[in-house]
Design a protein around this motif. Structure first.
Motif, PDB file in Angstrom:
ATOM      1  N   PRO A   1       0.830  -1.205   0.000  1.00  0.00           N
ATOM      2  CA  PRO A   1       0.000   0.000   0.000  1.00  0.00           C
ATOM      3  C   PRO A   1       0.867   1.259   0.000  1.00  0.00           C
ATOM      4  N   GLY A   2       0.509   2.219  -0.853  1.00  0.00           N
ATOM      5  CA  GLY A   2       1.250   3.462  -0.952  1.00  0.00           C
ATOM      6  C   GLY A   2       2.554   3.356  -1.729  1.00  0.00           C
ATOM      7  N   GLY A   3       2.891   2.153  -2.198  1.00  0.00           N
ATOM      8  CA  GLY A   3       4.159   1.944  -2.894  1.00  0.00           C
ATOM      9  C   GLY A   3       4.078   2.262  -4.372  1.00  0.00           C
ATOM     10  N   SER A   4       5.256   2.297  -5.003  1.00  0.00           N
ATOM     11  CA  SER A   4       5.326   2.523  -6.443  1.00  0.00           C
ATOM     12  C   SER A   4       6.456   1.684  -7.022  1.00  0.00           C
ATOM     13  N   SER A   5       6.357   1.406  -8.313  1.00  0.00           N
ATOM     14  CA  SER A   5       7.385   0.605  -8.975  1.00  0.00           C
ATOM     15  C   SER A   5       8.657   1.403  -9.215  1.00  0.00           C
ATOM     16  N   ALA A   6       8.563   2.722  -9.243  1.00  0.00           N
ATOM     17  CA  ALA A   6       9.719   3.593  -9.440  1.00  0.00           C
ATOM     18  C   ALA A   6       9.376   4.980  -8.913  1.00  0.00           C
ATOM     19  N   ALA A   7      10.405   5.707  -8.482  1.00  0.00           N
ATOM     20  CA  ALA A   7      10.170   7.061  -7.987  1.00  0.00           C
ATOM     21  C   ALA A   7       9.635   7.955  -9.093  1.00  0.00           C
ATOM     22  N   GLU A   8      10.132   7.763 -10.297  1.00  0.00           N
ATOM     23  CA  GLU A   8       9.698   8.526 -11.465  1.00  0.00           C
ATOM     24  C   GLU A   8       9.365   7.555 -12.593  1.00  0.00           C
ATOM     25  N   PRO A   9       8.412   7.892 -13.452  1.00  0.00           N
ATOM     26  CA  PRO A   9       8.120   7.033 -14.602  1.00  0.00           C
ATOM     27  C   PRO A   9       9.376   6.827 -15.447  1.00  0.00           C
ATOM     28  N   TRP A  10       9.497   5.652 -16.040  1.00  0.00           N
ATOM     29  CA  TRP A  10      10.655   5.344 -16.872  1.00  0.00           C
ATOM     30  C   TRP A  10      10.217   4.582 -18.110  1.00  0.00           C
ATOM     31  N   THR A  11      11.129   4.411 -19.045  1.00  0.00           N
ATOM     32  CA  THR A  11      10.798   3.794 -20.323  1.00  0.00           C
ATOM     33  C   THR A  11      11.734   2.620 -20.611  1.00  0.00           C
ATOM     34  N   HIS A  12      11.275   1.723 -21.463  1.00  0.00           N
ATOM     35  CA  HIS A  12      12.105   0.655 -22.004  1.00  0.00           C
ATOM     36  C   HIS A  12      11.429   0.168 -23.274  1.00  0.00           C
ATOM     37  N   PRO A  13      12.173  -0.385 -24.200  1.00  0.00           N
ATOM     38  CA  PRO A  13      11.610  -0.740 -25.512  1.00  0.00           C
ATOM     39  C   PRO A  13      10.854  -2.068 -25.505  1.00  0.00           C
ATOM     40  N   SER A  14       9.607  -2.034 -25.106  1.00  0.00           N
ATOM     41  CA  SER A  14       8.762  -3.236 -25.061  1.00  0.00           C
ATOM     42  C   SER A  14       7.305  -2.848 -25.245  1.00  0.00           C
ATOM     43  N   GLU A  15       6.477  -3.859 -25.278  1.00  0.00           N
ATOM     44  CA  GLU A  15       5.038  -3.713 -25.120  1.00  0.00           C
ATOM     45  C   GLU A  15       4.716  -4.434 -23.825  1.00  0.00           C
ATOM     46  N   GLU A  16       3.759  -3.907 -23.078  1.00  0.00           N
ATOM     47  CA  GLU A  16       3.487  -4.431 -21.755  1.00  0.00           C
ATOM     48  C   GLU A  16       1.986  -4.581 -21.541  1.00  0.00           C
ATOM     49  N   CYS A  17       1.607  -5.640 -20.860  1.00  0.00           N
ATOM     50  CA  CYS A  17       0.220  -5.830 -20.458  1.00  0.00           C
ATOM     51  C   CYS A  17       0.237  -6.226 -18.992  1.00  0.00           C
ATOM     52  N   VAL A  18      -0.567  -5.540 -18.190  1.00  0.00           N
ATOM     53  CA  VAL A  18      -0.642  -5.829 -16.762  1.00  0.00           C
ATOM     54  C   VAL A  18      -2.063  -6.273 -16.432  1.00  0.00           C
ATOM     55  N   LEU A  19      -2.173  -7.299 -15.600  1.00  0.00           N
ATOM     56  CA  LEU A  19      -3.454  -7.839 -15.137  1.00  0.00           C
ATOM     57  C   LEU A  19      -3.448  -7.831 -13.614  1.00  0.00           C
ATOM     58  N   VAL A  20      -4.404  -7.130 -13.019  1.00  0.00           N
ATOM     59  CA  VAL A  20      -4.483  -7.056 -11.558  1.00  0.00           C
ATOM     60  C   VAL A  20      -5.173  -8.312 -11.036  1.00  0.00           C
ATOM     61  N   LEU A  21      -4.505  -8.991 -10.105  1.00  0.00           N
ATOM     62  CA  LEU A  21      -5.043 -10.206  -9.499  1.00  0.00           C
ATOM     63  C   LEU A  21      -5.759  -9.915  -8.184  1.00  0.00           C
ATOM     64  N   ARG A  22      -5.214  -8.939  -7.422  1.00  0.00           N
ATOM     65  CA  ARG A  22      -5.773  -8.609  -6.112  1.00  0.00           C
ATOM     66  C   ARG A  22      -5.435  -7.171  -5.796  1.00  0.00           C
TER      67      ARG A  22
END
Length: 178
Positions: A108-129
């Motif tokens: 809770p309250g966390g983030s994957s990175a302090a600032e948004p970042w980029t990388h050369p891919s396509e991404e799909c995220v599915l929330v489980l919980r």
């Protein structure tokens, strides 16, 4: 495993341990400990090392090409944690090939990175919980369990947990370039 891979990549590029440390802003002592598998680097440290080595993050964990069918047992998965952001990723895919599948856990309250970042891919995220905000190019998309979001990872992005319970999610990225 990761330490030997970092040492191999560093020496292939003709970098000394001190040069890698200076370029990443990480101490030589920590780099040395990581290369000897005496310390577990944070996600932020691994991102810095990968950037200096000019590689996608998860290529530091890449294993040699495997069989046509690969089974990854729950207990044998590779885990990367970032204590500062409260996120951990577990690699569900085998670590070779053109598709990377990760299981994410965000406090809770966390983030994957302090600032948004980029990388050369396509991404799909599915929330489980839980609930997850997917921030892409400055726009926030709130997802709940069962919701998914697809985007071009070349756009600045990150994941945030606005809820009061942990969020669990799956990420599929192609090609692997975290």
């Amino acid at each position: 495993m990761i330490g030997a891979r970092i040492r191999q990549l560093r020496t292939e590029r003709g970098l000394t341990l001190a040069q890698l440390a200076a370029a990443t802003g990480v101490s030589s002592g920590l780099i040395s400990q990581v290369e000897r598998d005496l310390a577990d680097p944070s996600l932020e440290t691994l991102r810095k090392i990968a950037k200096v080595l000019d590689l996608p993050l998860f290529s530091l964990f890449q294993e040699p090409d495997g069989e046509a069918v690969a089974v990854v047992r729950r207990g044998g998965r590779m885990v990367v944690r970032s204590p500062a952001g409260g996120i951990s990723y577990t690699r569900v895919s085998p670590g070779h090939g053109r598709l990377e599948v990760l299981e994410g856990h965000l406090l809770p309250g966390g983030s994957s990175a302090a600032e948004p970042w980029t990388h050369p891919s396509e991404e799909c995220v599915l929330v489980l919980r839980g609930r997850l905000v997917v921030e892409v190019a400055g726009a926030e998309h709130l997802l709940e369990a069962g919701d998914s979001c697809y985007f071009d990872s070349a756009l600045p992005h990150r994941y945030l947990n606005p809820g009061d319970e942990p969020a669990d999610f799956l990420i599929a990225a192609t090609p692997p370039s975290y």
